[in-house]
Design an enzyme around this catalytic site. Structure first.
Site, PDB file in Angstrom:
ATOM      1  N   SER A   1      18.058   7.605   2.799  1.00  0.00           N
ATOM      2  CA  SER A   1      18.134   9.014   3.189  1.00  0.00           C
ATOM      3  C   SER A   1      19.315   9.203   4.127  1.00  0.00           C
ATOM      4  O   SER A   1      19.342   8.627   5.220  1.00  0.00           O
ATOM      5  CB  SER A   1      16.847   9.434   3.904  1.00  0.00           C
ATOM      6  OG  SER A   1      17.090  10.655   4.592  1.00  0.00           O
TER       7      SER A   1
ATOM      8  N   HIS B   1      19.104   9.825  -1.203  1.00  0.00           N
ATOM      9  CA  HIS B   1      18.099  10.851  -0.923  1.00  0.00           C
ATOM     10  C   HIS B   1      18.688  11.869   0.058  1.00  0.00           C
ATOM     11  O   HIS B   1      19.210  11.502   1.111  1.00  0.00           O
ATOM     12  CB  HIS B   1      16.861  10.168  -0.326  1.00  0.00           C
ATOM     13  CG  HIS B   1      15.689  11.058  -0.115  1.00  0.00           C
ATOM     14  ND1 HIS B   1      14.830  11.435  -1.128  1.00  0.00           N
ATOM     15  CD2 HIS B   1      15.212  11.651   1.025  1.00  0.00           C
ATOM     16  CE1 HIS B   1      13.873  12.206  -0.631  1.00  0.00           C
ATOM     17  NE2 HIS B   1      14.082  12.365   0.670  1.00  0.00           N
TER      18      HIS B   1
ATOM     19  N   ASP C   1      17.962  15.162   2.271  1.00  0.00           N
ATOM     20  CA  ASP C   1      16.877  15.934   2.890  1.00  0.00           C
ATOM     21  C   ASP C   1      17.369  17.297   3.350  1.00  0.00           C
ATOM     22  O   ASP C   1      18.155  17.388   4.305  1.00  0.00           O
ATOM     23  CB  ASP C   1      16.330  15.166   4.102  1.00  0.00           C
ATOM     24  CG  ASP C   1      15.450  14.003   3.692  1.00  0.00           C
ATOM     25  OD1 ASP C   1      14.507  14.224   2.903  1.00  0.00           O
ATOM     26  OD2 ASP C   1      15.705  12.881   4.152  1.00  0.00           O
TER      27      ASP C   1
ATOM     28  N   MET D   1      16.423  20.787   5.087  1.00  0.00           N
ATOM     29  CA  MET D   1      15.409  21.422   5.950  1.00  0.00           C
ATOM     30  C   MET D   1      15.925  22.772   6.428  1.00  0.00           C
ATOM     31  O   MET D   1      17.098  22.868   6.815  1.00  0.00           O
ATOM     32  CB  MET D   1      15.155  20.540   7.172  1.00  0.00           C
ATOM     33  CG  MET D   1      14.728  19.136   6.819  1.00  0.00           C
ATOM     34  SD  MET D   1      14.539  18.163   8.329  1.00  0.00           S
ATOM     35  CE  MET D   1      14.160  16.558   7.631  1.00  0.00           C
TER      36      MET D   1
ATOM     37  N   HIS E   1      15.585  16.551  -1.757  1.00  0.00           N
ATOM     38  CA  HIS E   1      14.249  16.870  -1.255  1.00  0.00           C
ATOM     39  C   HIS E   1      14.322  18.177  -0.467  1.00  0.00           C
ATOM     40  O   HIS E   1      14.821  18.199   0.657  1.00  0.00           O
ATOM     41  CB  HIS E   1      13.803  15.689  -0.378  1.00  0.00           C
ATOM     42  CG  HIS E   1      12.457  15.850   0.252  1.00  0.00           C
ATOM     43  ND1 HIS E   1      12.005  14.997   1.246  1.00  0.00           N
ATOM     44  CD2 HIS E   1      11.455  16.738   0.035  1.00  0.00           C
ATOM     45  CE1 HIS E   1      10.784  15.369   1.613  1.00  0.00           C
ATOM     46  NE2 HIS E   1      10.433  16.427   0.899  1.00  0.00           N
TER      47      HIS E   1
ATOM     48  N   MET F   1      12.875  20.747   1.727  1.00  0.00           N
ATOM     49  CA  MET F   1      11.798  21.098   2.670  1.00  0.00           C
ATOM     50  C   MET F   1      12.112  22.503   3.164  1.00  0.00           C
ATOM     51  O   MET F   1      12.494  22.722   4.328  1.00  0.00           O
ATOM     52  CB  MET F   1      11.774  20.076   3.819  1.00  0.00           C
ATOM     53  CG  MET F   1      11.197  18.739   3.390  1.00  0.00           C
ATOM     54  SD  MET F   1      11.587  17.409   4.543  1.00  0.00           S
ATOM     55  CE  MET F   1      13.195  16.936   3.927  1.00  0.00           C
TER      56      MET F   1
ATOM     57  N   MET G   1       4.639  12.099   0.782  1.00  0.00           N
ATOM     58  CA  MET G   1       5.129  12.017   2.165  1.00  0.00           C
ATOM     59  C   MET G   1       4.197  11.116   2.974  1.00  0.00           C
ATOM     60  O   MET G   1       2.991  11.364   3.053  1.00  0.00           O
ATOM     61  CB  MET G   1       5.160  13.401   2.823  1.00  0.00           C
ATOM     62  CG  MET G   1       6.226  14.354   2.301  1.00  0.00           C
ATOM     63  SD  MET G   1       7.903  13.706   2.304  1.00  0.00           S
ATOM     64  CE  MET G   1       8.163  13.332   4.045  1.00  0.00           C
TER      65      MET G   1
ATOM     66  N   GLY H   1      12.586   8.707  11.344  1.00  0.00           N
ATOM     67  CA  GLY H   1      12.213   7.798  12.411  1.00  0.00           C
ATOM     68  C   GLY H   1      10.763   7.854  12.856  1.00  0.00           C
ATOM     69  O   GLY H   1      10.420   7.370  13.928  1.00  0.00           O
TER      70      GLY H   1
ATOM     71  N   ASP I   1       8.089   8.531   0.955  1.00  0.00           N
ATOM     72  CA  ASP I   1       9.113   8.971   1.907  1.00  0.00           C
ATOM     73  C   ASP I   1       8.516   9.075   3.299  1.00  0.00           C
ATOM     74  O   ASP I   1       7.599   9.865   3.534  1.00  0.00           O
ATOM     75  CB  ASP I   1       9.627  10.335   1.433  1.00  0.00           C
ATOM     76  CG  ASP I   1      10.775  10.873   2.279  1.00  0.00           C
ATOM     77  OD1 ASP I   1      11.237  10.175   3.198  1.00  0.00           O
ATOM     78  OD2 ASP I   1      11.202  12.018   1.988  1.00  0.00           O
TER      79      ASP I   1
ATOM     80  N   GLY J   1       8.923   6.511   7.125  1.00  0.00           N
ATOM     81  CA  GLY J   1       8.485   5.295   7.791  1.00  0.00           C
ATOM     82  C   GLY J   1       8.552   4.043   6.928  1.00  0.00           C
ATOM     83  O   GLY J   1       7.894   3.048   7.233  1.00  0.00           O
TER      84      GLY J   1
ATOM     85  N   SER K   1      16.016   5.580   8.632  1.00  0.00           N
ATOM     86  CA  SER K   1      16.359   4.812   9.828  1.00  0.00           C
ATOM     87  C   SER K   1      16.374   3.312   9.563  1.00  0.00           C
ATOM     88  O   SER K   1      17.194   2.585  10.135  1.00  0.00           O
ATOM     89  CB  SER K   1      15.415   5.164  10.975  1.00  0.00           C
ATOM     90  OG  SER K   1      14.093   5.240  10.527  1.00  0.00           O
TER      91      SER K   1
HETATM   92  C1  DX5 Z   1      11.435  13.385   6.573  1.00  0.00           C
HETATM   93  C2  DX5 Z   1      12.396  13.130   5.431  1.00  0.00           C
HETATM   94  C3  DX5 Z   1      12.663  11.695   5.188  1.00  0.00           C
HETATM   95  C4  DX5 Z   1      13.320  10.976   6.333  1.00  0.00           C
HETATM   96  C5  DX5 Z   1      12.867   9.561   6.279  1.00  0.00           C
HETATM   97  O1  DX5 Z   1      11.080  14.712   6.576  1.00  0.00           O
HETATM   98  O2  DX5 Z   1      11.903  13.668   4.227  1.00  0.00           O
HETATM   99  O3  DX5 Z   1      13.402  11.506   3.984  1.00  0.00           O
HETATM  100  O4  DX5 Z   1      14.716  11.009   6.284  1.00  0.00           O
HETATM  101  O5  DX5 Z   1      13.302   8.924   7.421  1.00  0.00           O
HETATM  102  P1  DX5 Z   1      12.701   7.530   7.895  1.00  0.00           P
HETATM  103  O6  DX5 Z   1      12.944   6.540   6.780  1.00  0.00           O
HETATM  104  O7  DX5 Z   1      13.488   7.238   9.112  1.00  0.00           O
HETATM  105  O8  DX5 Z   1      11.239   7.735   8.139  1.00  0.00           O
HETATM  106 ZN    ZN Z   2      12.919  13.170   2.239  1.00  0.00          ZN
END
Ligand code: DX5
Ligand code: ZN
Length: 224
Positions: free
Chosen positions: A10, A33, A35, A37, A66, A68, A137, A145, A175, A177, A198
């Site tokens: 990501s 990936h 993201d 938002m 993705h 969001m 998710m 993170g 997706d 952690g 991360s």
């Molecule tokens: C969270 C995102 C993830 C995020 C994952 O809303 O959709 O894709 O970047 O980040 P890590 O791998 O650090 O949890």
């Molecule tokens: Zn994502």
């Protein structure tokens, strides 16, 4: 699924002052990936179609976008034009997921849906053939993170059983952690694709981390 586990870094966790360099540092990844938002659907803002287009110019890899965001159906054309190869929207943001997926597929790309941790999977199990991907998710969407939520793997197990029993061609992606300490259990539960932000961009050698994650996922596989 018999193909190798898909690792999708990501870029939310990349260094934006050298985005091109960071993307080239994960040249052994399978997908990228992206993201998106909007500060409404989730309490954070990331970036939009401009950065997505730039990423598409930097890499030939599959862009797994993705969304969001609220009203994702209004943004399909924009993200297809920006280079998305798969658009994932949240079921909580639409009233008719099958229709949105149909619109996405009509543009010649893959369609996926995602669910917040609190959203049950059961209402969406009947029309899985309308989708190419389900993004489970394993954190509350909005931030990188965060800590992996192992209880979300129950959704993965349910999906794996329905997909296999019905011989469907649907990718299960997870997706949030995902790291060397969590990817094995996610793979054993039945995931095909793994987003990691991360864990990959925070590593000293991101490409080595991609390989390590793929190996761990592969070894833990119970299916195919
Ligand atoms: C969270 C995102 C993830 C995020 C994952 O809303 O959709 O894709 O970047 O980040 P890590 O791998 O650090 O949890
Ligand atoms: Zn994502």
């Amino acid at each position: 699924m018999s193909s190798a586990p898909i690792i999708a870094p990501s870029i939310l966790a990349a260094d934006f002052s050298r985005l091109g360099d960071d993307i080239r540092r994960v040249s052994n990844a399978d997908w990228i990936h992206v993201d998106i938002m909007d500060g409404h659907f989730v309490p954070n803002l990331s970036f939009g179609p401009g950065i997505t287009k730039t990423v598409n110019e930097i890499t030939d890899k599959t862009l797994d976008v993705h969304l969001m965001i609220d009203k994702p159906e209004q943004w399909i054309d924009t993200y297809v034009d920006a280079g998305a190869d798969c658009i994932i929207f949240h079921v909580e943001a639409v009233s008719d997921p099958e229709r949105v997926a149909k619109d996405i597929r009509s543009r010649g790309i893959r369609a996926g849906f995602s669910l917040r941790p609190g959203t049950p999977i059961e209402p969406y199990l009947h029309n899985l053939d309308q989708f190419d991907e389900v993004l489970v998710m394993s954190v509350e969407p909005g931030f990188g993170g965060q800590s992996f939520m192992p209880d979300q793997l129950e959704k993965v197990r349910t999906l794996r059983a329905v997909i296999d029993d019905n011989n469907l061609d649907v990718t299960i992606e997870i997706d949030g952690g995902i790291s060397a300490s969590t990817i094995a259990e996610a793979s054993a539960a039945g995931c095909d694709a793994f987003v990691a932000g991360s864990a990959i961009f925070g590593a000293q050698y991101p490409a080595a981390e991609v390989s390590r994650l793929r190996d761990l996922a592969h070894s833990a596989r119970q299916h195919g």
